[in-house]
Design a protein around this motif. Structure first.
Motif, PDB file in Angstrom:
ATOM      1  N   GLU A   1       0.267  10.550  -1.369  1.00 24.16           N
ATOM      2  CA  GLU A   1       1.229  10.228  -2.258  1.00 24.16           C
ATOM      3  C   GLU A   1       0.715   9.674  -3.806  1.00 24.16           C
ATOM      4  OE1 GLU A   1       1.042   8.619   0.636  1.00 24.16           O
ATOM      5  OE2 GLU A   1       2.248   9.868   2.039  1.00 24.16           O
ATOM      6  N   ARG A   2       1.678  10.136  -4.725  1.00 24.62           N
ATOM      7  CA  ARG A   2       1.236   9.572  -5.873  1.00 24.62           C
ATOM      8  C   ARG A   2       2.481   9.248  -6.773  1.00 24.62           C
ATOM      9  NH1 ARG A   2      -2.903   9.496  -3.854  1.00 24.62           N
ATOM     10  NH2 ARG A   2      -4.818  10.018  -4.642  1.00 24.62           N
TER      11      ARG A   2
ATOM     12  N   TRP B   1      -4.620   6.084 -12.378  1.00 25.21           N
ATOM     13  CA  TRP B   1      -4.994   7.485 -11.814  1.00 25.21           C
ATOM     14  C   TRP B   1      -6.126   7.443 -11.038  1.00 25.21           C
ATOM     15  CZ3 TRP B   1      -1.188  10.458 -10.385  1.00 25.21           C
ATOM     16  CH2 TRP B   1      -1.424  11.796  -9.969  1.00 25.21           C
ATOM     17  N   LYS B   2      -7.361   6.745 -11.671  1.00 25.14           N
ATOM     18  CA  LYS B   2      -8.162   6.684 -11.085  1.00 25.14           C
ATOM     19  C   LYS B   2      -8.433   5.816  -9.611  1.00 25.14           C
ATOM     20  CE  LYS B   2     -13.412   5.649 -12.253  1.00 25.14           C
ATOM     21  NZ  LYS B   2     -13.634   4.777 -11.309  1.00 25.14           N
ATOM     22  N   ALA B   3      -7.674   4.606  -9.955  1.00 23.39           N
ATOM     23  CA  ALA B   3      -7.418   3.790  -8.562  1.00 23.39           C
ATOM     24  C   ALA B   3      -6.858   4.529  -7.478  1.00 23.39           C
ATOM     25  CB  ALA B   3      -6.552   2.739  -9.306  1.00 23.39           C
ATOM     26  N   PHE B   4      -5.818   5.319  -7.784  1.00 26.58           N
ATOM     27  CA  PHE B   4      -5.279   5.723  -6.834  1.00 26.58           C
ATOM     28  C   PHE B   4      -6.032   6.476  -5.884  1.00 26.58           C
ATOM     29  CE2 PHE B   4      -1.102   5.488  -9.659  1.00 26.58           C
ATOM     30  CZ  PHE B   4      -1.015   4.306  -9.198  1.00 26.58           C
ATOM     31  N   ASP B   5      -6.891   7.425  -6.649  1.00 23.02           N
ATOM     32  CA  ASP B   5      -7.889   8.402  -6.170  1.00 23.02           C
ATOM     33  C   ASP B   5      -8.685   7.592  -4.964  1.00 23.02           C
ATOM     34  OD1 ASP B   5      -9.209  11.273  -5.700  1.00 23.02           O
ATOM     35  OD2 ASP B   5     -10.533  10.001  -6.802  1.00 23.02           O
ATOM     36  N   GLU B   6      -9.426   6.350  -5.628  1.00 26.59           N
ATOM     37  CA  GLU B   6     -10.413   5.689  -5.056  1.00 26.59           C
ATOM     38  C   GLU B   6      -9.763   4.992  -3.822  1.00 26.59           C
ATOM     39  OE1 GLU B   6     -13.282   4.771  -8.888  1.00 26.59           O
ATOM     40  OE2 GLU B   6     -11.904   3.025  -7.976  1.00 26.59           O
ATOM     41  N   LEU B   7      -8.442   4.763  -3.838  1.00 25.70           N
ATOM     42  CA  LEU B   7      -7.724   3.880  -2.898  1.00 25.70           C
ATOM     43  C   LEU B   7      -7.564   4.912  -1.437  1.00 25.70           C
ATOM     44  CD1 LEU B   7      -5.082   1.773  -4.294  1.00 25.70           C
ATOM     45  CD2 LEU B   7      -7.273   0.925  -2.996  1.00 25.70           C
ATOM     46  N   GLU B   8      -7.142   6.393  -1.921  1.00 26.55           N
ATOM     47  CA  GLU B   8      -7.027   7.329  -0.858  1.00 26.55           C
ATOM     48  C   GLU B   8      -8.284   7.572  -0.300  1.00 26.55           C
ATOM     49  OE1 GLU B   8      -5.339  11.751  -0.217  1.00 26.55           O
ATOM     50  OE2 GLU B   8      -5.388  10.807  -2.176  1.00 26.55           O
ATOM     51  N   ARG B   9      -9.530   7.827  -1.025  1.00 28.04           N
ATOM     52  CA  ARG B   9     -10.504   7.980  -0.517  1.00 28.04           C
ATOM     53  C   ARG B   9     -11.108   6.786   0.320  1.00 28.04           C
ATOM     54  NH1 ARG B   9     -14.229   9.963  -5.300  1.00 28.04           N
ATOM     55  NH2 ARG B   9     -15.875  10.283  -3.703  1.00 28.04           N
TER      56      ARG B   9
ATOM     57  N   TRP C   1       0.772  -1.354  -0.087  1.00 28.04           N
ATOM     58  CA  TRP C   1      -0.175   0.037   0.060  1.00 28.04           C
ATOM     59  C   TRP C   1       0.962   1.171   0.080  1.00 28.04           C
ATOM     60  CZ3 TRP C   1      -4.146  -1.705  -1.876  1.00 28.04           C
ATOM     61  CH2 TRP C   1      -4.806  -2.753  -1.516  1.00 28.04           C
ATOM     62  N   ARG C   2       2.012   1.446  -0.601  1.00 28.56           N
ATOM     63  CA  ARG C   2       2.590   2.282  -1.049  1.00 28.56           C
ATOM     64  C   ARG C   2       2.633   2.728  -2.733  1.00 28.56           C
ATOM     65  NH1 ARG C   2       5.819   0.132   3.070  1.00 28.56           N
ATOM     66  NH2 ARG C   2       7.258  -1.022   1.668  1.00 28.56           N
ATOM     67  N   VAL C   3       3.230   3.587  -2.995  1.00 24.87           N
ATOM     68  CA  VAL C   3       3.299   3.444  -4.461  1.00 24.87           C
ATOM     69  C   VAL C   3       4.751   4.181  -4.937  1.00 24.87           C
ATOM     70  CG1 VAL C   3       1.106   4.823  -4.979  1.00 24.87           C
ATOM     71  CG2 VAL C   3       3.044   6.388  -4.425  1.00 24.87           C
ATOM     72  N   PRO C   4       5.432   3.629  -5.999  1.00 31.37           N
ATOM     73  CA  PRO C   4       6.512   4.000  -6.665  1.00 31.37           C
ATOM     74  C   PRO C   4       6.920   5.316  -6.863  1.00 31.37           C
ATOM     75  CG  PRO C   4       5.673   3.125  -8.247  1.00 31.37           C
ATOM     76  CD  PRO C   4       4.405   3.067  -7.149  1.00 31.37           C
ATOM     77  N   ASP C   5       8.098   5.744  -7.078  1.00 30.59           N
ATOM     78  CA  ASP C   5       8.255   7.230  -7.505  1.00 30.59           C
ATOM     79  C   ASP C   5       7.795   7.558  -8.822  1.00 30.59           C
ATOM     80  OD1 ASP C   5       9.771   7.942  -5.136  1.00 30.59           O
ATOM     81  OD2 ASP C   5      11.312   6.615  -5.769  1.00 30.59           O
ATOM     82  N   ALA C   6       8.120   6.678  -9.639  1.00 33.88           N
ATOM     83  CA  ALA C   6       7.591   6.998 -11.089  1.00 33.88           C
ATOM     84  C   ALA C   6       7.139   5.476 -11.726  1.00 33.88           C
ATOM     85  CB  ALA C   6       8.607   7.705 -11.917  1.00 33.88           C
ATOM     86  N   ILE C   7       6.095   5.983 -12.459  1.00 31.92           N
ATOM     87  CA  ILE C   7       5.605   4.583 -13.332  1.00 31.92           C
ATOM     88  C   ILE C   7       5.664   5.249 -14.854  1.00 31.92           C
ATOM     89  CG2 ILE C   7       3.359   3.637 -14.355  1.00 31.92           C
ATOM     90  CD1 ILE C   7       2.303   4.089 -11.173  1.00 31.92           C
TER      91      ILE C   7
END
Length: 423
Positions: free
Chosen positions: A278-279, A263-271, A243-249
């Motif tokens: 972090e992104r 990008w949508k998934a990261f927003d939903e996971l934060e909510r 449940w972390r993200v890399p520095d870059a994709i």
């Protein structure tokens, strides 16, 4: 049963499950559209996005919920739109591995480099993610006949999943589409049409024919559910990284559905409270012979002008015009990322280097991400210490490879010592 193509989560007798979809939303205007109905583009002509009641979902779906589930795409079922489990059309969509390029990182003195190897999915590409969800929703909504334009892998996935669902499929592809893609599409039940043009020309034929032929248009982002399947790349990646993200994709970008979906998934996971703010920096990778997103990014445009005379060895990213261009550019800019183009020579070199040094055979589009990472390092756009994830979108076995091998006369004298490479 894992690997059987059977869905493993039919956990109540009615086949229904909690569904958290509230509506569909125009990606440009925000106008609401009703869920549970067939849609292509929004009323205003833009891609539609599926929206969920994430507050209600958070009370029913936790990270601990995942612990006992099979390692497949459908483990995230609460975050997907299918209402009735009986409508799931699956060919066994496994969680794809992260392969660390340790030898290359050590040799170059860089941070961690991971490859998300999507070639392990059914039909050998990440197109399976979007198509399994989209075809499942098409089944749920009563579709019997589907059509799409493709540069190869999407059409192969469509034909397989449509056949699995008992649907008729029609696939339109540029006449120079790799033969393996045409053959697998036809063998899996799709009707294939070779078109003297690019993928956007094929898309026009699909749109022009839908009323007369009675098919549903499955073109990229012209139906809402492929994004939902592709967003599982982001869900999987975060789970694999605790449940972390890399520095870059670094993402090979043609139509851009996966980049938009992640990008949508990261927003939903934060909510949901599963991820912090972090992104990763999202890097859209294209080929120099077809780089409309790169040109739009560099010139500060919100929409990309169509690319003329597109040409590249990486057929999957040869998309002269993407209907979701503004969504791609929005994600790249909001993340602090960038868009980068690489030459065909750099793609071929990257493919050979990763295969020979790491034993991982990338597809050309996947190799483009490695080439783009090297270029970005040289230009100082990526810190050498950064943890990066490169997406390999299909198995390298589908693509032409250079000839090799030496001839031996088994009756003659063989110098075995000369075969050994120097240490």
């Amino acid at each position: 049963m894992r690997g059987s193509g059977q869905v493993t989560w039919l956990d109540n007798t009615a086949g229904n499950r909690p569904n958290f979809v509230t509506h569909l939303e125009c990606s440009r205007t925000g106008k609401r559209h009703a869920a549970g109905r067939l849609h292509n583009l929004s009323e205003d002509g833009y891609p539609l996005l599926v929206r969920y009641d994430l507050e209600r979902m958070a009370g029913a779906f936790t990270r601990e919920t995942l612990a006992g589930r099979s390692a497949d795409l459908w483990r995230y079922r609460e975050m997907l739109p299918v209402t009735d489990a009986a409508n799931i059309v699956s060919l066994g969509e496994i969680t794809t591995p992260l392969i660390t390029l340790g030898a290359i990182a050590g040799r170059l003195g860089t941070g961690r480099i991971d490859v998300k190897d999507e070639g392990r999915l059914p039909t050998g590409s990440f197109k399976a993610r979007g198509i399994t969800v989209a075809i499942s929703m098409a089944k749920e909504l009563g579709v019997k006949r589907v059509a799409m334009p493709t540069n190869g892998n999407a059409g192969a996935a469509l034909s397989a999943y449509a056949s699995r669902a008992g649907m008729e499929s029609h696939v339109f592809c540029p006449e120079d589409t790799p033969e393996i893609n045409i053959a697998e599409t036809g063998l899996q039940g799709g009707r294939v049409y070779r078109v003297n043009g690019f993928i956007n020309d094929c898309g026009k034929l699909v749109g022009d024919g839908k009323a007369a032929a009675g098919w549903f248009d499955f073109s990229t982002l012209k139906e809402p559910y492929r994004i939902e399947g592709k967003k599982t790349m982001g869900l999987e990646l975060c789970e694999q990284l605790d449940w972390r993200v890399p520095d870059a994709i670094f993402y090979p970008t043609g139509g851009g559905t996966g980049l938009i979906g992640m990008w949508k998934a990261f927003d939903e996971l934060e909510r949901l409270g599963w991820l912090g703010p972090e992104r990763p920096r999202m890097v859209a990778v294209q080929a120099e012979g077809c780089a409309p997103i790169v040109r739009a990014f560099e010139t500060g445009l919100e929409r990309a002008e169509p690319w003329q005379n597109a040409s590249t060895v990486a057929a999957g990213i040869r998309v002269p015009a993407a209907i979701g261009d503004f969504l791609i550019l929005e994600a790249v800019r909001e993340s602090g990322g960038f868009a980068v183009a690489v030459t065909d020579e750099a793609i071929e070199s990257a493919r050979a280097k990763v295969a020979s040094q790491e034993g991982l055979l990338l597809c050309p589009e996947g190799a483009a991400t490695y080439a783009a990472w090297l270029k970005s390092l040289d230009e100082g756009r990526i810190d050498r210490r950064d943890h990066v994830v490169l997406f390999n979108c299909a198995t390298g076995l589908k693509y032409p490879m250079p000839g090799c091998g030496e001839t031996l006369d088994r009756h003659g004298r063989i110098d075995y010592q000369a075969m050994a490479r120097p240490d």
